[in-house]
Design a protein around this motif. Structure first.
Motif, PDB file in Angstrom:
ATOM      1  N   ALA A   9       0.827  -1.213   0.000  1.00 17.33           N
ATOM      2  CA  ALA A   9       0.000   0.000   0.000  1.00 17.33           C
ATOM      3  C   ALA A   9       0.860   1.261   0.000  1.00 17.33           C
ATOM      4  O   ALA A   9       0.510   2.258  -0.639  1.00 17.33           O
ATOM      5  CB  ALA A   9      -0.934  -0.011   1.201  1.00 17.33           C
ATOM      6  N   ALA A  10       2.002   1.205   0.689  1.00 16.79           N
ATOM      7  CA  ALA A  10       2.895   2.363   0.729  1.00 16.79           C
ATOM      8  C   ALA A  10       3.543   2.630  -0.624  1.00 16.79           C
ATOM      9  O   ALA A  10       3.716   3.780  -1.019  1.00 16.79           O
ATOM     10  CB  ALA A  10       3.973   2.155   1.796  1.00 16.79           C
ATOM     11  N   SER A  11       3.856   1.556  -1.338  1.00 22.13           N
ATOM     12  CA  SER A  11       4.520   1.730  -2.636  1.00 22.13           C
ATOM     13  C   SER A  11       3.525   1.853  -3.787  1.00 22.13           C
ATOM     14  O   SER A  11       3.852   2.441  -4.819  1.00 22.13           O
ATOM     15  CB  SER A  11       5.477   0.573  -2.906  1.00 22.13           C
ATOM     16  OG  SER A  11       4.766  -0.641  -3.062  1.00 22.13           O
ATOM     17  N   SER A  12       2.339   1.300  -3.615  1.00 20.37           N
ATOM     18  CA  SER A  12       1.325   1.337  -4.669  1.00 20.37           C
ATOM     19  C   SER A  12      -0.054   1.432  -4.008  1.00 20.37           C
ATOM     20  O   SER A  12      -0.664   0.411  -3.694  1.00 20.37           O
ATOM     21  CB  SER A  12       1.424   0.073  -5.530  1.00 20.37           C
ATOM     22  OG  SER A  12       0.494   0.109  -6.573  1.00 20.37           O
ATOM     23  N   PRO A  13      -0.548   2.646  -3.785  1.00 24.81           N
ATOM     24  CA  PRO A  13      -1.807   2.834  -3.063  1.00 24.81           C
ATOM     25  C   PRO A  13      -3.027   2.174  -3.720  1.00 24.81           C
ATOM     26  O   PRO A  13      -4.021   1.919  -3.052  1.00 24.81           O
ATOM     27  CB  PRO A  13      -1.990   4.345  -3.021  1.00 24.81           C
ATOM     28  CG  PRO A  13      -0.645   4.916  -3.281  1.00 24.81           C
ATOM     29  CD  PRO A  13       0.090   3.910  -4.117  1.00 24.81           C
ATOM     30  N   ASP A  48     -11.944   0.682  -6.718  1.00 20.56           N
ATOM     31  CA  ASP A  48     -11.574   1.545  -5.596  1.00 20.56           C
ATOM     32  C   ASP A  48     -10.731   0.806  -4.562  1.00 20.56           C
ATOM     33  O   ASP A  48      -9.932   1.414  -3.864  1.00 20.56           O
ATOM     34  CB  ASP A  48     -12.823   2.087  -4.903  1.00 20.56           C
ATOM     35  CG  ASP A  48     -13.605   3.041  -5.786  1.00 20.56           C
ATOM     36  OD1 ASP A  48     -12.995   3.686  -6.656  1.00 20.56           O
ATOM     37  OD2 ASP A  48     -14.826   3.132  -5.604  1.00 20.56           O
ATOM     38  N   ALA A  49     -10.963  -0.502  -4.439  1.00 19.85           N
ATOM     39  CA  ALA A  49     -10.243  -1.314  -3.456  1.00 19.85           C
ATOM     40  C   ALA A  49     -10.034  -2.697  -4.036  1.00 19.85           C
ATOM     41  O   ALA A  49     -10.810  -3.156  -4.877  1.00 19.85           O
ATOM     42  CB  ALA A  49     -11.034  -1.410  -2.155  1.00 19.85           C
ATOM     43  N   GLN A  64      -7.458  -6.016   2.586  1.00 21.06           N
ATOM     44  CA  GLN A  64      -7.922  -5.070   1.570  1.00 21.06           C
ATOM     45  C   GLN A  64      -6.972  -3.885   1.513  1.00 21.06           C
ATOM     46  O   GLN A  64      -6.501  -3.408   2.543  1.00 21.06           O
ATOM     47  CB  GLN A  64      -9.320  -4.561   1.932  1.00 21.06           C
ATOM     48  CG  GLN A  64      -9.867  -3.546   0.951  1.00 21.06           C
ATOM     49  CD  GLN A  64     -11.139  -2.907   1.454  1.00 21.06           C
ATOM     50  OE1 GLN A  64     -11.089  -1.987   2.252  1.00 21.06           O
ATOM     51  NE2 GLN A  64     -12.271  -3.406   0.992  1.00 21.06           N
ATOM     52  N   VAL A  65      -6.698  -3.402   0.300  1.00 23.51           N
ATOM     53  CA  VAL A  65      -5.939  -2.167   0.111  1.00 23.51           C
ATOM     54  C   VAL A  65      -6.847  -1.188  -0.620  1.00 23.51           C
ATOM     55  O   VAL A  65      -7.383  -1.497  -1.691  1.00 23.51           O
ATOM     56  CB  VAL A  65      -4.632  -2.393  -0.685  1.00 23.51           C
ATOM     57  CG1 VAL A  65      -3.921  -1.067  -0.929  1.00 23.51           C
ATOM     58  CG2 VAL A  65      -3.718  -3.362   0.046  1.00 23.51           C
ATOM     59  N   ARG A  66      -7.034  -0.040   0.008  1.00 25.39           N
ATOM     60  CA  ARG A  66      -7.868   1.033  -0.565  1.00 25.39           C
ATOM     61  C   ARG A  66      -7.153   2.357  -0.324  1.00 25.39           C
ATOM     62  O   ARG A  66      -6.932   2.751   0.816  1.00 25.39           O
ATOM     63  CB  ARG A  66      -9.236   1.063   0.108  1.00 25.39           C
ATOM     64  CG  ARG A  66     -10.143   2.185  -0.367  1.00 25.39           C
ATOM     65  CD  ARG A  66     -11.416   2.284   0.452  1.00 25.39           C
ATOM     66  NE  ARG A  66     -12.232   1.103   0.364  1.00 25.39           N
ATOM     67  CZ  ARG A  66     -13.230   0.926  -0.495  1.00 25.39           C
ATOM     68  NH1 ARG A  66     -13.529   1.891  -1.363  1.00 25.39           N
ATOM     69  NH2 ARG A  66     -13.923  -0.184  -0.502  1.00 25.39           N
ATOM     70  N   GLU A  67      -6.770   3.008  -1.406  1.00 25.35           N
ATOM     71  CA  GLU A  67      -6.126   4.320  -1.343  1.00 25.35           C
ATOM     72  C   GLU A  67      -4.972   4.363  -0.341  1.00 25.35           C
ATOM     73  O   GLU A  67      -4.863   5.267   0.467  1.00 25.35           O
ATOM     74  CB  GLU A  67      -7.164   5.396  -1.032  1.00 25.35           C
ATOM     75  CG  GLU A  67      -8.203   5.519  -2.127  1.00 25.35           C
ATOM     76  CD  GLU A  67      -9.247   6.580  -1.839  1.00 25.35           C
ATOM     77  OE1 GLU A  67      -9.098   7.348  -0.869  1.00 25.35           O
ATOM     78  OE2 GLU A  67     -10.226   6.629  -2.596  1.00 25.35           O
ATOM     79  N   GLY A  68      -4.130   3.327  -0.376  1.00 22.16           N
ATOM     80  CA  GLY A  68      -2.941   3.298   0.469  1.00 22.16           C
ATOM     81  C   GLY A  68      -3.175   2.851   1.895  1.00 22.16           C
ATOM     82  O   GLY A  68      -2.247   2.838   2.692  1.00 22.16           O
ATOM     83  N   LYS A  69      -4.388   2.471   2.227  1.00 23.62           N
ATOM     84  CA  LYS A  69      -4.715   1.997   3.582  1.00 23.62           C
ATOM     85  C   LYS A  69      -5.040   0.516   3.542  1.00 23.62           C
ATOM     86  O   LYS A  69      -5.622   0.017   2.578  1.00 23.62           O
ATOM     87  CB  LYS A  69      -5.933   2.744   4.134  1.00 23.62           C
ATOM     88  CG  LYS A  69      -5.803   4.238   4.119  1.00 23.62           C
ATOM     89  CD  LYS A  69      -5.170   4.731   5.385  1.00 23.62           C
ATOM     90  CE  LYS A  69      -5.273   6.242   5.445  1.00 23.62           C
ATOM     91  NZ  LYS A  69      -4.060   6.920   5.617  1.00 23.62           N
TER      92      LYS A  69
END
Length: 89
Positions: A9-13, A48-49, A64-69
């Protein structure tokens, strides 16, 4: 699993299915065990996720990864033994 998804998530949101699968493999899961949700909608748009899940006994661990979270949950395995209805394995 959370650590690998947080790195992703940090490298690819907004990662794609291949990136999610690779993160789950890095977490120690066999690719054949991992279910990953679609990364493109039926109309061709990015989702979106994105989620990845692994069945462990009678439960599914879902990330789940959604907008870097990153969000994590544990849910029951479906009757057919899968975690997702219509997911890509």
């Amino acid at each position: 699993m959370r650590e690998e998804l947080e790195k992703l998530a940090a490298s690819s949101p907004r990662p794609n299915s291949s990136q999610m699968l690779a993160a789950m493999a890095e977490a120690g899961f066999a690719e054949s065990e991992v279910e990953v949700s679609a990364d493109i909608t039926p109309t061709g748009l990015a989702v979106d996720a994105i989620e990845a899940a692994v069945p462990l006994e009678d439960q599914c661990v879902i990330g789940q990864v959604r907008e870097g979270k990153v969000a994590m949950s544990v849910l029951p395995v479906l009757a057919d033994g899968d975690c997702f209805v219509g997911g890509e394995s």
